[in-house]
Enzyme design. Structure first.
Site, short mmCIF file in Angstrom:
data_model
loop_
_atom_site.label_atom_id
_atom_site.label_comp_id
_atom_site.label_asym_id
_atom_site.label_seq_id
_atom_site.Cartn_x
_atom_site.Cartn_y
_atom_site.Cartn_z
N PRO A 184 -12.92 1.76 4.40
CA PRO A 184 -14.05 1.68 3.48
C PRO A 184 -15.04 2.83 3.69
CG PRO A 184 -14.09 -0.15 5.05
CD PRO A 184 -12.81 0.59 5.27
N GLU B 160 -12.23 -3.49 13.43
CA GLU B 160 -13.36 -2.60 13.12
C GLU B 160 -12.92 -1.16 12.95
OE1 GLU B 160 -16.14 -4.43 12.52
OE2 GLU B 160 -14.68 -5.98 13.04
N ARG C 63 3.94 6.53 -9.32
CA ARG C 63 4.26 6.41 -10.75
C ARG C 63 4.13 7.75 -11.47
NH1 ARG C 63 -0.26 6.07 -14.01
NH2 ARG C 63 0.70 4.92 -15.70
N ASP D 76 -3.08 7.86 -20.11
CA ASP D 76 -3.66 6.82 -19.26
C ASP D 76 -5.17 6.92 -19.25
OD1 ASP D 76 -1.25 5.92 -18.27
OD2 ASP D 76 -1.36 7.08 -16.41
CL1 6GU Z 1 -9.07 1.82 2.07
N1 6GU Z 1 -9.75 -0.22 3.60
C1 6GU Z 1 -10.48 -1.31 3.86
N2 6GU Z 1 -10.26 -1.98 5.00
N3 6GU Z 1 -11.43 -1.75 3.06
C2 6GU Z 1 -11.62 -1.06 1.95
C3 6GU Z 1 -10.90 0.07 1.61
C4 6GU Z 1 -9.95 0.47 2.47
N4 6GU Z 1 -11.32 0.55 0.44
C5 6GU Z 1 -12.29 -0.27 0.07
N5 6GU Z 1 -12.47 -1.24 0.97
#
Ligand code: 6GU
Length: 265
Positions: free
Chosen positions: A122, A149, A191, A206
């Site tokens: 994230p 974590e 894809r 798309d």
């Molecule tokens: Cl790539 N990993 C995790 N654990 N949470 C996320 C993410 C990735 N992208 C958004 N939230």
């Protein structure tokens, strides 16, 4: 394209072998290896994480497990892709033990010869259609799925010696681990490889490819539950239909994603 995924939940990646991706594997366009990180754990408990330096909640994934896993999966190609489950170091001497030499630093491959290592987190750069387009031309992509974590930062820093490393996020929310993000990134990327989708031009209009969202689509019957298909689609006038589709795209983008219109003229 060769894909390798390292994870503590290999069964999460099962969907990669189904439907269109399964077909691409059968056609030889794609080859996929899923590896259980625990195969590189060296203690009896097969532990892959430990408490964070500096304190705090949660656990951090260990560099001493991730390092050898990434070393092995990186060279999969020269090993003839024999890594379909894993090639653990357990019960085997390490390459540095074999040579009896101290670690002397890395021989850096040319940048373009390094495989791409994608680390879903994230805290990464936002994943976009443009990245999917670029990555669809890669020879070898390795995914490192973190849980808890995250992974000790030195794993990523060290991997940069033999990989081109990208830390990416699939959106502004938090998942439990990177596995589902890998499915998203792999589907969006593969894809776009010629031959994976039946229709070669079906992704040219798309959503996002021209910077706009795709408008509505309709099929038979012409009227359904009192709802009619827009008359213009029966006009037989291709130019008129194209203009209408463009209008619908712009209208939908303005309503749902005004941020996308800002970068366009
Ligand atoms: Cl790539 N990993 C995790 N654990 N949470 C996320 C993410 C990735 N992208 C958004 N939230």
């Amino acid at each position: 394209m060769r894909l390798d995924v390292i994870t503590i939940f290999p069964e999460y990646l099962e969907p990669l072998r189904h439907a269109l991706l399964g077909k691409a594997i059968e056609k030889g366009i794609l080859s996929v290896g899923v590896h259980n990180l625990r195969d590189w754990a060296t203690d009896v408990h097969k532990s892959v994480d430990d408490t964070p330096y500096g304190g705090g909640p949660g656990m951090v994934m260990k560099p001493t497990v991730w390092g050898p896993a990434l070393d092995d999966v990186c060279v999969g190609k020269s090993a003839g892709w024999q890594l379909d489950s894993a090639a653990p170091h357990v019960d085997k001497p390490r390459h540095d033990d074999l040579t009896g030499r101290e670690f002397e630093g890395y021989v850096e491959p040319a940048e373009e010869d390094k495989p791409l290592l994608i680390v879903p987190t994230p805290a990464g750069k936002p994943f976009t259609q443009e990245m999917a387009r670029r990555w669809s031309g890669e020879q070898h992509i390795v995914f490192a799925c973190g849980r808890y974590e995250g992974i000790d930062q030195r794993v990523v820093d060290d991997a940069a010696h033999r990989y081109r490393v990208e830390e990416v996020s699939i959106g502004d929310y938090v998942l439990i681990g990177g596995e589902v993000a890998v499915l998203v990134i792999v589907e969006a990327t593969t894809r776009l490889i010629p031959g994976v989708l039946g229709n070669a031009s079906s992704h040219e209009d798309d959503s996002f490819s021209d910077g706009l969202l795709e408008g509505p689509s309709y099929t038979k019957p012409r009227e359904w539950r009192g709802l009619a298909v827009p008359d213009v689609l029966f006009s037989g006038n291709h130019k008129l239909v194209e203009e209408w589709r463009r209008e619908q795209s712009v209208k939908r983008t303005r309503e749902r994603r005004p941020d996308l219109l800002e970068g366009l003229e």
